[in-house]
Structures are given as structure tokens and as C-alpha cells.
Design a protein around this motif. Structure first.
Motif, PDB file in Angstrom:
ATOM      1  N   TYR A 152       9.359 -10.025  12.994  1.00  0.00           N
ATOM      2  CA  TYR A 152       8.925 -10.725  11.794  1.00  0.00           C
ATOM      3  C   TYR A 152       9.891 -10.518  10.617  1.00  0.00           C
ATOM      4  O   TYR A 152      10.092 -11.423   9.809  1.00  0.00           O
ATOM      5  CB  TYR A 152       7.542 -10.229  11.355  1.00  0.00           C
ATOM      6  N   VAL A 153      10.432  -9.310  10.513  1.00  0.00           N
ATOM      7  CA  VAL A 153      11.287  -8.949   9.384  1.00  0.00           C
ATOM      8  C   VAL A 153      12.536  -8.266   9.920  1.00  0.00           C
ATOM      9  O   VAL A 153      12.439  -7.294  10.666  1.00  0.00           O
ATOM     10  CB  VAL A 153      10.554  -8.001   8.407  1.00  0.00           C
ATOM     11  N   GLU A 154      13.696  -8.757   9.511  1.00  0.00           N
ATOM     12  CA  GLU A 154      14.939  -8.236  10.073  1.00  0.00           C
ATOM     13  C   GLU A 154      15.307  -6.850   9.564  1.00  0.00           C
ATOM     14  O   GLU A 154      15.833  -6.026  10.290  1.00  0.00           O
ATOM     15  CB  GLU A 154      16.095  -9.184   9.745  1.00  0.00           C
ATOM     16  N   ARG A 155      15.068  -6.625   8.262  1.00  0.00           N
ATOM     17  CA  ARG A 155      15.510  -5.386   7.659  1.00  0.00           C
ATOM     18  C   ARG A 155      14.722  -5.135   6.383  1.00  0.00           C
ATOM     19  O   ARG A 155      13.945  -5.975   5.941  1.00  0.00           O
ATOM     20  CB  ARG A 155      17.019  -5.415   7.374  1.00  0.00           C
ATOM     21  N   LYS A 156      14.927  -3.958   5.788  1.00  0.00           N
ATOM     22  CA  LYS A 156      14.121  -3.552   4.651  1.00  0.00           C
ATOM     23  C   LYS A 156      14.262  -4.500   3.463  1.00  0.00           C
ATOM     24  O   LYS A 156      13.289  -4.747   2.738  1.00  0.00           O
ATOM     25  CB  LYS A 156      14.501  -2.126   4.239  1.00  0.00           C
ATOM     26  N   GLU A 157      15.443  -5.038   3.226  1.00  0.00           N
ATOM     27  CA  GLU A 157      15.627  -5.950   2.104  1.00  0.00           C
ATOM     28  C   GLU A 157      14.737  -7.178   2.225  1.00  0.00           C
ATOM     29  O   GLU A 157      14.186  -7.671   1.238  1.00  0.00           O
ATOM     30  CB  GLU A 157      17.092  -6.381   1.988  1.00  0.00           C
ATOM     31  N   GLU A 195      10.730   4.017  -2.182  1.00  0.00           N
ATOM     32  CA  GLU A 195      11.607   4.711  -1.234  1.00  0.00           C
ATOM     33  C   GLU A 195      10.893   5.003   0.081  1.00  0.00           C
ATOM     34  O   GLU A 195      11.533   5.133   1.132  1.00  0.00           O
ATOM     35  CB  GLU A 195      12.127   6.016  -1.839  1.00  0.00           C
ATOM     36  N   ALA A 196       9.561   5.102   0.030  1.00  0.00           N
ATOM     37  CA  ALA A 196       8.793   5.413   1.247  1.00  0.00           C
ATOM     38  C   ALA A 196       8.574   4.190   2.123  1.00  0.00           C
ATOM     39  O   ALA A 196       8.098   4.319   3.260  1.00  0.00           O
ATOM     40  CB  ALA A 196       7.438   6.023   0.870  1.00  0.00           C
ATOM     41  N   ALA A 255       7.517   3.044   8.672  1.00  0.00           N
ATOM     42  CA  ALA A 255       6.280   3.362   7.955  1.00  0.00           C
ATOM     43  C   ALA A 255       5.337   2.167   7.926  1.00  0.00           C
ATOM     44  O   ALA A 255       4.122   2.321   8.091  1.00  0.00           O
ATOM     45  CB  ALA A 255       6.612   3.813   6.534  1.00  0.00           C
ATOM     46  N   VAL A 256       5.876   0.984   7.715  1.00  0.00           N
ATOM     47  CA  VAL A 256       5.034  -0.213   7.685  1.00  0.00           C
ATOM     48  C   VAL A 256       4.443  -0.478   9.063  1.00  0.00           C
ATOM     49  O   VAL A 256       3.266  -0.816   9.203  1.00  0.00           O
ATOM     50  CB  VAL A 256       5.834  -1.431   7.183  1.00  0.00           C
ATOM     51  N   ALA A 257       5.254  -0.320  10.083  1.00  0.00           N
ATOM     52  CA  ALA A 257       4.759  -0.518  11.443  1.00  0.00           C
ATOM     53  C   ALA A 257       3.632   0.460  11.752  1.00  0.00           C
ATOM     54  O   ALA A 257       2.601   0.084  12.334  1.00  0.00           O
ATOM     55  CB  ALA A 257       5.900  -0.362  12.439  1.00  0.00           C
ATOM     56  N   GLU A 303       0.830  -1.208   0.000  1.00  0.00           N
ATOM     57  CA  GLU A 303       0.000   0.000   0.000  1.00  0.00           C
ATOM     58  C   GLU A 303       0.863   1.256   0.000  1.00  0.00           C
ATOM     59  O   GLU A 303       0.595   2.208  -0.734  1.00  0.00           O
ATOM     60  CB  GLU A 303      -0.916   0.001   1.222  1.00  0.00           C
ATOM     61  N   ILE A 304       1.892   1.252   0.810  1.00  0.00           N
ATOM     62  CA  ILE A 304       2.776   2.416   0.886  1.00  0.00           C
ATOM     63  C   ILE A 304       3.509   2.620  -0.436  1.00  0.00           C
ATOM     64  O   ILE A 304       3.613   3.741  -0.949  1.00  0.00           O
ATOM     65  CB  ILE A 304       3.783   2.252   2.046  1.00  0.00           C
TER      66      ILE A 304
END
Length: 243
Positions: free
Chosen positions: A69-74, A48-49, A54-56, A40-41
Motif C-alpha cells: 500500500y505504501v512504498e516508504r515512510k515519506e 520519529e516513532a 510500527a504501523v504494520a 495514533e503512533i
């Protein structure tokens, strides 16, 4: 789970491993919910956003809790790419490899045009997530039975995937170049210069494209289909001869 010192590749792989059991509360989110929030973002503001914070915020939680749940942006991008493939409505396979590859290429193109940020997510990486793996199996099944060995099957599927990505990248770059200008506005802006090029007589092939070719004047869908038919013809030319 989180380790900032690890290479991004490890985080991408680990996101698909079964979660470790813990004594804490049950997870409040699943991978699809996290991916949907990130998508959605990206659709609203661009890739880039898409940040962990932002997801949190989109999920109504704190950034630190998301790291469970997710370690990093990648790794988040990994979830997004896999989720988008799973959300595609692929037509049933027909058994005609040409038509099935047309449908595969057309569906990929539509997804990329609708979500341009996917070009960065779907390019280059291996199929690791469950939807990616299912899509890979589906694509490979299309070219199975054509007399190709496993290397040739893999190369054929990769060729088509890579070609569609490159084709759509060019389409999007062209859209960005001309912006919202209509065809008439483009012709008014470029016409005088194009006439000078043609009248110079120094560029005969360019002149023939301008004065004779149909391709520049048909709609984008028809151009894509014409180009795709050439790719399929090339694939067919490499198939083993059947006795």
C-alpha cells in the motif's frame, strides 16, 4: 510497487495513484486505516516513532505486507497529512472573506497545537491528496471574487498558510522553552534579570514592551487573533480598489 532506488518524491506521488489490479487477495486495508494507525503512533510517541514496522504492528500485520500500500515512510507521511486535514471539522463558509480566512487560520492553528508533529508534515509540500486538494479549493474560493488574479489568489492563500505555520512553530518553541513553569514561576526566574535590563536604560524599546505593552500579558488565543488581524489588514490593503 516498492522501489528503494526512487527519490522520495516519486513515492509521495505514487501513493495517490489508483492501485494496480492484481490477481492476489483483495486489499485488507485502505489508506485511511493506514493513516489512522500512523497518526495514533505520532500522537502517542512523536513522528520519529512512525515507521513502516510500527504501523504494520498497530494494524496487526507484517511490515512487508504494508509495502503493498505504501512504498516508504515519506509516502506514509503524505497519507497522514492528508488524513488529518480531512478529519478537521471546518465551519461552513460565510461569504465574508475576512471571517472565512479567520476560521481557516484558526482551524489550522488548532490542528497544529493539538498535533505538533503536523508542522513537519504540512510544511512545504504541494497539495496532492484528495483532502489537501479539497482544502486548497475551499481556501481559494474564499479569496475568489476579490478582484485578484489567479497568481494573487494563490499567493494570498499561501501567505496565510505559511504565516500560521510559522506562528504556531514559535508558540510551540516558547512552550518547550518554559516547560511546565507557571507565569508566576517565570516571573520569579526572569524578574531580577529583566529589572537589570530595564534599569540599564540601554534598551528603550524592550523596556516599553515590558512596562507598556498589553500583548505579552494577554492569553495566547487573544495574541493570535491580534496578530491575525494585522495579516488580514495587510491582505485587504493589497486588494484592487473597487469603484
Amino acid at each position: 510497487m516498492r522501489s528503494n532506488g526512487d527519490p522520495p518524491l516519486l513515492a509521495r506521488v505514487r501513493v495517490w495513484l489508483p492501485p494496480r489490479r492484481s490477481r492476489g487477495p483483495a486489499p485488507a486495508y485502505d489508506r485511511d486505516q493506514i493513516a489512522d494507525a500512523a497518526i495514533e503512533i505520532a500522537d502517542e510517541e512523536g513522528l520519529e516513532a512512525v515507521t513502516m514496522r510500527a504501523v504494520a504492528a498497530r494494524l496487526g500485520t507484517g511490515a512487508m505486507s504494508l509495502y503493498r500500500y505504501v512504498e516508504r515512510k515519506e509516502a506514509l507521511f503524505e497519507l497522514m497529512g492528508d488524513r488529518m486535514l480531512g478529519r478537521q471539522d471546518w465551519p461552513p463558509l460565510t461569504g465574508d472573506w475576512r471571517q472565512d480566512l479567520r476560521d481557516l487560520a484558526g482551524g489550522q492553528r488548532c490542528a497544529l497545537l493539538d498535533h505538533p508533529w503536523l508542522l513537519r508534515v504540512w510544511s512545504g509540500g504541494p497539495a496532492l491528496g484528495p483532502n489537501m486538494l479539497a482544502g486548497f479549493e475551499r481556501a481559494m474560493s474564499i479569496v475568489d471574487g476579490l478582484g485578484l488574479n489567479i497568481d494573487e489568489m494563490f499567493e494570498t492563500v499561501t501567505l496565510l498558510h505559511t504565516w500560521v505555520n510559522g506562528y504556531v512553530r514559535t508558540e510551540l518553541d516558547e512552550l518547550a522553552y518554559f516547560g511546565d513553569a507557571s507565569r508566576e514561576e517565570v516571573q520569579r526566574a526572569m524578574g531580577p534579570y529583566v529589572e537589570l535590563i530595564v534599569e540599564s536604560g540601554r534598551y528603550p524599546y524592550f523596556t516599553r514592551v515590558i512596562t507598556e505593552a498589553r500583548t505579552p500579558h494577554i492569553d495566547s488565543q487573544a495574541r493570535f487573533e491580534r496578530a491575525l488581524e494585522r495579516v488580514l489588514a495587510g491582505i485587504e490593503a493589497t486588494l484592487p480598489k473597487r469603484e
